[in-house]
Scaffold this motif. Sequence first.
Motif, PDB file in Angstrom:
ATOM      1  N   LEU A  66       0.834  -1.207   0.000  1.00  0.00           N
ATOM      2  CA  LEU A  66       0.000   0.000   0.000  1.00  0.00           C
ATOM      3  C   LEU A  66       0.867   1.254   0.000  1.00  0.00           C
ATOM      4  O   LEU A  66       1.595   1.525   0.945  1.00  0.00           O
ATOM      5  CB  LEU A  66      -0.929  -0.015   1.215  1.00  0.00           C
ATOM      6  CG  LEU A  66      -1.942   1.126   1.331  1.00  0.00           C
ATOM      7  CD1 LEU A  66      -2.823   1.203   0.094  1.00  0.00           C
ATOM      8  CD2 LEU A  66      -2.784   0.943   2.597  1.00  0.00           C
ATOM      9  N   LEU A  67       0.757   2.029  -1.086  1.00  0.00           N
ATOM     10  CA  LEU A  67       1.494   3.287  -1.198  1.00  0.00           C
ATOM     11  C   LEU A  67       0.708   4.449  -0.596  1.00  0.00           C
ATOM     12  O   LEU A  67       1.278   5.320   0.063  1.00  0.00           O
ATOM     13  CB  LEU A  67       1.791   3.593  -2.671  1.00  0.00           C
ATOM     14  CG  LEU A  67       2.557   2.528  -3.475  1.00  0.00           C
ATOM     15  CD1 LEU A  67       2.745   3.023  -4.911  1.00  0.00           C
ATOM     16  CD2 LEU A  67       3.888   2.225  -2.834  1.00  0.00           C
ATOM     17  N   CYS A 108      -9.722   5.841  -2.907  1.00  0.00           N
ATOM     18  CA  CYS A 108      -8.736   5.312  -3.858  1.00  0.00           C
ATOM     19  C   CYS A 108      -7.567   4.674  -3.104  1.00  0.00           C
ATOM     20  O   CYS A 108      -7.037   5.245  -2.148  1.00  0.00           O
ATOM     21  CB  CYS A 108      -8.197   6.439  -4.754  1.00  0.00           C
ATOM     22  SG  CYS A 108      -9.467   7.252  -5.735  1.00  0.00           S
ATOM     23  N   PHE A 109      -7.167   3.496  -3.576  1.00  0.00           N
ATOM     24  CA  PHE A 109      -5.991   2.813  -3.044  1.00  0.00           C
ATOM     25  C   PHE A 109      -4.942   2.721  -4.152  1.00  0.00           C
ATOM     26  O   PHE A 109      -5.241   2.265  -5.263  1.00  0.00           O
ATOM     27  CB  PHE A 109      -6.360   1.404  -2.568  1.00  0.00           C
ATOM     28  CG  PHE A 109      -7.226   1.382  -1.341  1.00  0.00           C
ATOM     29  CD1 PHE A 109      -6.661   1.263  -0.083  1.00  0.00           C
ATOM     30  CD2 PHE A 109      -8.609   1.490  -1.452  1.00  0.00           C
ATOM     31  CE1 PHE A 109      -7.450   1.244   1.055  1.00  0.00           C
ATOM     32  CE2 PHE A 109      -9.418   1.472  -0.326  1.00  0.00           C
ATOM     33  CZ  PHE A 109      -8.836   1.345   0.937  1.00  0.00           C
ATOM     34  N   LEU A 175       8.245  -1.883  -2.247  1.00  0.00           N
ATOM     35  CA  LEU A 175       7.006  -1.247  -2.671  1.00  0.00           C
ATOM     36  C   LEU A 175       6.543  -1.715  -4.049  1.00  0.00           C
ATOM     37  O   LEU A 175       5.465  -1.339  -4.503  1.00  0.00           O
ATOM     38  CB  LEU A 175       7.165   0.278  -2.679  1.00  0.00           C
ATOM     39  CG  LEU A 175       7.466   0.921  -1.321  1.00  0.00           C
ATOM     40  CD1 LEU A 175       7.594   2.420  -1.465  1.00  0.00           C
ATOM     41  CD2 LEU A 175       6.388   0.563  -0.304  1.00  0.00           C
ATOM     42  N   ALA A 176       7.372  -2.530  -4.724  1.00  0.00           N
ATOM     43  CA  ALA A 176       7.001  -3.098  -6.026  1.00  0.00           C
ATOM     44  C   ALA A 176       6.984  -4.617  -5.930  1.00  0.00           C
ATOM     45  O   ALA A 176       7.503  -5.322  -6.788  1.00  0.00           O
ATOM     46  CB  ALA A 176       7.965  -2.626  -7.108  1.00  0.00           C
ATOM     47  N   HIS A 177       6.430  -5.117  -4.835  1.00  0.00           N
ATOM     48  CA  HIS A 177       6.270  -6.546  -4.537  1.00  0.00           C
ATOM     49  C   HIS A 177       7.522  -7.201  -3.977  1.00  0.00           C
ATOM     50  O   HIS A 177       7.451  -8.318  -3.473  1.00  0.00           O
ATOM     51  CB  HIS A 177       5.783  -7.340  -5.766  1.00  0.00           C
ATOM     52  CG  HIS A 177       4.512  -6.827  -6.347  1.00  0.00           C
ATOM     53  ND1 HIS A 177       3.352  -6.707  -5.603  1.00  0.00           N
ATOM     54  CD2 HIS A 177       4.213  -6.386  -7.597  1.00  0.00           C
ATOM     55  CE1 HIS A 177       2.388  -6.218  -6.377  1.00  0.00           C
ATOM     56  NE2 HIS A 177       2.884  -6.005  -7.584  1.00  0.00           N
ATOM     57  N   GLY A 178       8.671  -6.527  -4.047  1.00  0.00           N
ATOM     58  CA  GLY A 178       9.865  -7.046  -3.390  1.00  0.00           C
ATOM     59  C   GLY A 178      10.430  -8.297  -4.040  1.00  0.00           C
ATOM     60  O   GLY A 178      10.243  -8.559  -5.231  1.00  0.00           O
TER      61      GLY A 178
END
Length: 602
Positions: A66-67, A108-109, A175-178
């Motif tokens: 979640l950003l 919004c997520f 933050l990009a799924h790692g």
Amino acid sequence: IMEPSHRLHSLSPAELRPLIRQEDPRIRTTTGLANGYQQANVVILPSHLADDFEAFCRRNPAPLPLLYRSQTGETSCPPLARDADISLTPPFCFPSAAHHSPWSDMVCFYLGCSFGFEGRLKKAGVPVRNVEQGTNTAVPCIPAAVFSCPLVVTMRPVPAGMLDAAVEVTHLNPLAHGAPVHIGDPALLGIQDLSRPNYGEQVQLQPGDVPVFWACGVTAIEAIISSKPSLAFSHSPGCMFLTDIPDSSPSSPTPPPSESPVGSLASQRAVAKIRQLATIIGEDPGQRGIQALFVEDELLRSCLALSHASSVAITTGFPTHYMHSPPDETDGPPGAIAMATMLLSLGKLVTMVTDRRALEMNQALIDEAVRTGVLKTAIPLVTFEDNGPDSALHFLCHDGDPSKPRYDHLVAIERTGRARDGNYYNMRGINIKHLVDPIDDLFIAAKNISGIITTGIGDGGNELGMGQLKDRVEELMPNGGLIACVVPADYAITAGVSNWGGYAVACGLYLLHTCPSHQRYRKKGLGSEHSIPQEQLQDWTANLPSVDKEETILSTLVRFGIRSGKTGNLAMEVDGLTFHPTHSDIITRLLEVTRGSTTPSL
């Protein structure tokens, strides 16, 4: 004046967002754009579902990093991008939501997307295919209220020699799924056919490629569909929201993990420590020449596999003193109990397998270990008999069905192993077959049962599981041509004394279970990533081998009339080496490596 198409790739997110709003005909997806910046999946839900969906994201951080969560009715996202307004996004990005009105009750997520690390993969030399395939797994996400679904993964083929690079690059961008959540056999995720993806198109593996799986943001879509909301929106495939956030943190909060030899991950620090353990147990104070049999990283491989196991069967027993009653030796049972103790504390099911002749003695040993606090609970003790060609299959699998294994790991420690001629020999070349049940058959049968891994621990080459080393044993060990075990295990751990191998496995499991990188991989990136509760860490620490516990077990064996293997002495020694100072020193050094820091093995 329109920018040339080739210059789009050099534009910043802030320069690209107005072009997208203007429906620039050159931009149909965001693939390859805004290199160096994070892109985001977008989910838009009614406000009454927002808290539950946020909880779902927090519980499943790998697929749903979640950003930003907007306020109700908020169409901007100031922490992520300047001058952005999601309500102005053109229809090709949000086919249904672009002109939705009103927004007053919507939330919004913004969720991290793998587009954020693909540029860095390319810079590291890892080939990135233009086509992605997304596949549903049999791994359930952690539910939150109405939201629940299986994990969706993205498969990318990676050349075997570039696995470490792929892991390191993606680990740097949580933050990009790692980092990957799985490497290798897709069946372990419940994926039966890679050629039939649920999303996208099939990606062809080239010779030398390994399938590598990352958690995928499409998991959010599955969760929303399963919750059946009255209204929900998401972006079109490939059309992500461009943020102003750099695509990786300036420095990684943890050291990058290392791809392991068995399709698992652990931190470089944990791997280095397990290799230190292997060096310690490889010492040979008895001068038996065991170092000639050492295979690098067998301890690491076995520990990683055991960490992923849920039900483990352990067998030991070497009746070398055939003239005495009992004929067993003091090497084996202490190491078996050390492994069982740690496995139990980690939540694994543990079963001990023994010879019929030794059933009563081993039951008494387990009972005494429980009474003295060495074992926290009794372990089931069973025997195996050869009653026909399918006996091993029925022992290992429920109803004899190879698709329903009862155990997923078999461990033999200082267990007499079958030689080339079908007999069983001690190191002096004496045949002791009459004292041994055919437990070797279980290891042979396990080779043909998917999902069962085997480990053998030995110090002479005549132990069960050492079959993969038989050529070396025959050539280099005394009486090797006669005594060498021919039954292999997947992993063969050699040690100066077999008990030491058991102690090292227990320590290695502790290191892996206090390693966040490994635990994230083991849990497929699902569940909270908080630190280990102190009481759990204390429980694991208390279940490590210790000088006091091992001395207690050895004294029990001596009291039961069990003798030292090499000398036959009924004394506080194993393989002719006295407990103090030799064995106590090894245990102390193993613990120094394992508990050298109270900080988990990042």
